[in-house]
Design a protein around this motif. Structure first.
Motif, PDB file in Angstrom:
ATOM      1  N   MET A  32      -3.305   3.689  -2.692  1.00 19.10           N
ATOM      2  CA  MET A  32      -4.146   3.037  -1.684  1.00 19.10           C
ATOM      3  C   MET A  32      -3.531   3.172  -0.303  1.00 19.10           C
ATOM      4  O   MET A  32      -4.227   3.454   0.664  1.00 19.10           O
ATOM      5  N   GLU A  33      -2.220   2.967  -0.222  1.00 18.46           N
ATOM      6  CA  GLU A  33      -1.543   3.058   1.068  1.00 18.46           C
ATOM      7  C   GLU A  33      -1.604   4.460   1.648  1.00 18.46           C
ATOM      8  O   GLU A  33      -1.681   4.636   2.859  1.00 18.46           O
ATOM      9  N   SER A  34      -1.594   5.470   0.777  1.00 13.36           N
ATOM     10  CA  SER A  34      -1.640   6.854   1.252  1.00 13.36           C
ATOM     11  C   SER A  34      -3.073   7.362   1.422  1.00 13.36           C
ATOM     12  O   SER A  34      -3.284   8.457   1.930  1.00 13.36           O
ATOM     13  N   GLY A  35      -4.058   6.571   0.965  1.00 17.19           N
ATOM     14  CA  GLY A  35      -5.453   6.990   1.072  1.00 17.19           C
ATOM     15  C   GLY A  35      -5.855   8.028   0.041  1.00 17.19           C
ATOM     16  O   GLY A  35      -6.839   8.748   0.222  1.00 17.19           O
ATOM     17  N   ASP A  36      -5.114   8.106  -1.066  1.00 21.36           N
ATOM     18  CA  ASP A  36      -5.389   9.064  -2.130  1.00 21.36           C
ATOM     19  C   ASP A  36      -6.528   8.553  -3.015  1.00 21.36           C
ATOM     20  O   ASP A  36      -6.303   7.892  -4.023  1.00 21.36           O
ATOM     21  N   GLY A  37      -7.764   8.837  -2.623  1.00 21.79           N
ATOM     22  CA  GLY A  37      -8.933   8.343  -3.340  1.00 21.79           C
ATOM     23  C   GLY A  37      -9.023   8.830  -4.770  1.00 21.79           C
ATOM     24  O   GLY A  37      -9.399   8.079  -5.670  1.00 21.79           O
ATOM     25  N   THR A  38      -8.679  10.079  -5.021  1.00 19.51           N
ATOM     26  CA  THR A  38      -8.742  10.644  -6.372  1.00 19.51           C
ATOM     27  C   THR A  38      -7.699   9.991  -7.274  1.00 19.51           C
ATOM     28  O   THR A  38      -8.004   9.595  -8.399  1.00 19.51           O
TER      29      THR A  38
END
Length: 92
Positions: A32-38
Protein backbone atom coordinates in the motif's frame (compact mmCIF):
# COMPACT_ATOMS: atom_id res chain seq x y z
CA UNK A 1 -10.53 -13.15 18.90
CA UNK A 2 -13.63 -12.46 16.81
CA UNK A 3 -12.89 -11.19 13.32
CA UNK A 4 -15.38 -9.78 10.83
CA UNK A 5 -14.72 -9.84 7.10
CA UNK A 6 -16.90 -7.09 5.69
CA UNK A 7 -19.71 -8.50 3.59
CA UNK A 8 -19.09 -12.09 4.72
CA UNK A 9 -19.57 -12.58 8.44
CA UNK A 10 -17.62 -13.31 11.60
CA UNK A 11 -15.05 -15.93 12.51
CA UNK A 12 -13.41 -16.96 15.75
CA UNK A 13 -9.64 -16.87 15.36
CA UNK A 14 -7.12 -18.08 17.94
CA UNK A 15 -4.77 -15.36 19.16
CA UNK A 16 -1.89 -17.70 18.34
CA UNK A 17 -2.55 -17.15 14.60
CA UNK A 18 -1.98 -13.40 14.78
CA UNK A 19 1.81 -13.76 14.38
CA UNK A 20 1.37 -15.71 11.13
CA UNK A 21 -1.25 -13.26 9.84
CA UNK A 22 0.94 -10.29 10.75
CA UNK A 23 3.43 -11.38 8.08
CA UNK A 24 0.80 -10.99 5.37
CA UNK A 25 -0.42 -7.79 7.02
CA UNK A 26 3.11 -6.32 6.91
CA UNK A 27 3.37 -7.28 3.23
CA UNK A 28 0.01 -5.63 2.52
CA UNK A 29 1.09 -2.46 4.33
CA UNK A 30 4.33 -2.26 2.31
CA UNK A 31 2.44 -2.71 -0.96
CA UNK A 32 0.00 0.00 0.00
CA UNK A 33 2.79 2.40 0.90
CA UNK A 34 4.52 1.77 -2.42
CA UNK A 35 1.27 1.96 -4.42
CA UNK A 36 1.67 -1.61 -5.72
CA UNK A 37 -1.95 -2.26 -6.70
CA UNK A 38 -1.30 -5.72 -8.16
CA UNK A 39 0.67 -6.91 -5.12
CA UNK A 40 -1.92 -5.35 -2.80
CA UNK A 41 -4.77 -7.26 -4.47
CA UNK A 42 -2.88 -10.55 -4.33
CA UNK A 43 -1.83 -10.14 -0.70
CA UNK A 44 -5.29 -9.03 0.43
CA UNK A 45 -6.76 -12.18 -1.14
CA UNK A 46 -4.09 -14.33 0.55
CA UNK A 47 -4.70 -12.67 3.93
CA UNK A 48 -8.46 -13.19 3.76
CA UNK A 49 -8.05 -16.80 2.60
CA UNK A 50 -5.71 -17.49 5.53
CA UNK A 51 -8.23 -15.98 7.98
CA UNK A 52 -10.97 -18.16 6.49
CA UNK A 53 -8.70 -21.22 6.70
CA UNK A 54 -7.60 -20.65 10.30
CA UNK A 55 -10.87 -19.27 11.65
CA UNK A 56 -14.13 -20.93 12.59
CA UNK A 57 -17.27 -19.24 11.26
CA UNK A 58 -19.81 -17.98 13.76
CA UNK A 59 -23.50 -18.58 13.01
CA UNK A 60 -25.08 -15.89 10.83
CA UNK A 61 -27.49 -14.94 13.63
CA UNK A 62 -24.66 -14.41 16.14
CA UNK A 63 -24.27 -10.81 17.32
CA UNK A 64 -20.85 -10.93 18.94
CA UNK A 65 -18.77 -7.73 18.97
CA UNK A 66 -15.90 -7.95 16.48
CA UNK A 67 -12.43 -7.27 17.85
CA UNK A 68 -11.07 -6.83 14.35
CA UNK A 69 -12.75 -5.81 11.10
CA UNK A 70 -11.13 -6.75 7.80
CA UNK A 71 -12.01 -5.33 4.40
CA UNK A 72 -13.94 -7.32 1.83
CA UNK A 73 -12.03 -9.09 -0.92
CA UNK A 74 -13.05 -6.44 -3.44
CA UNK A 75 -11.96 -3.45 -1.31
CA UNK A 76 -9.81 -0.89 -3.08
CA UNK A 77 -6.36 0.16 -1.99
CA UNK A 78 -7.80 3.51 -0.88
CA UNK A 79 -10.57 1.89 1.16
CA UNK A 80 -8.10 -0.34 2.97
CA UNK A 81 -5.75 2.58 3.55
CA UNK A 82 -8.61 4.34 5.35
CA UNK A 83 -9.11 1.28 7.60
CA UNK A 84 -5.48 0.87 8.57
CA UNK A 85 -4.18 1.62 11.98
CA UNK A 86 -0.59 2.61 12.63
CA UNK A 87 0.60 -0.97 12.36
CA UNK A 88 -1.71 -2.45 9.73
CA UNK A 89 -4.95 -4.39 9.96
CA UNK A 90 -3.80 -6.83 12.67
CA UNK A 91 -2.62 -5.74 16.13
CA UNK A 92 0.91 -6.50 17.19
Amino acid sequence: MIVRIMGEGQLTLADSHVVELNKLDDELLAEMESGDGTGFRSTLQALLEKVRELGSPLPDDSLEPSELILPSSDATLEEVRDMLGDGGLFPG
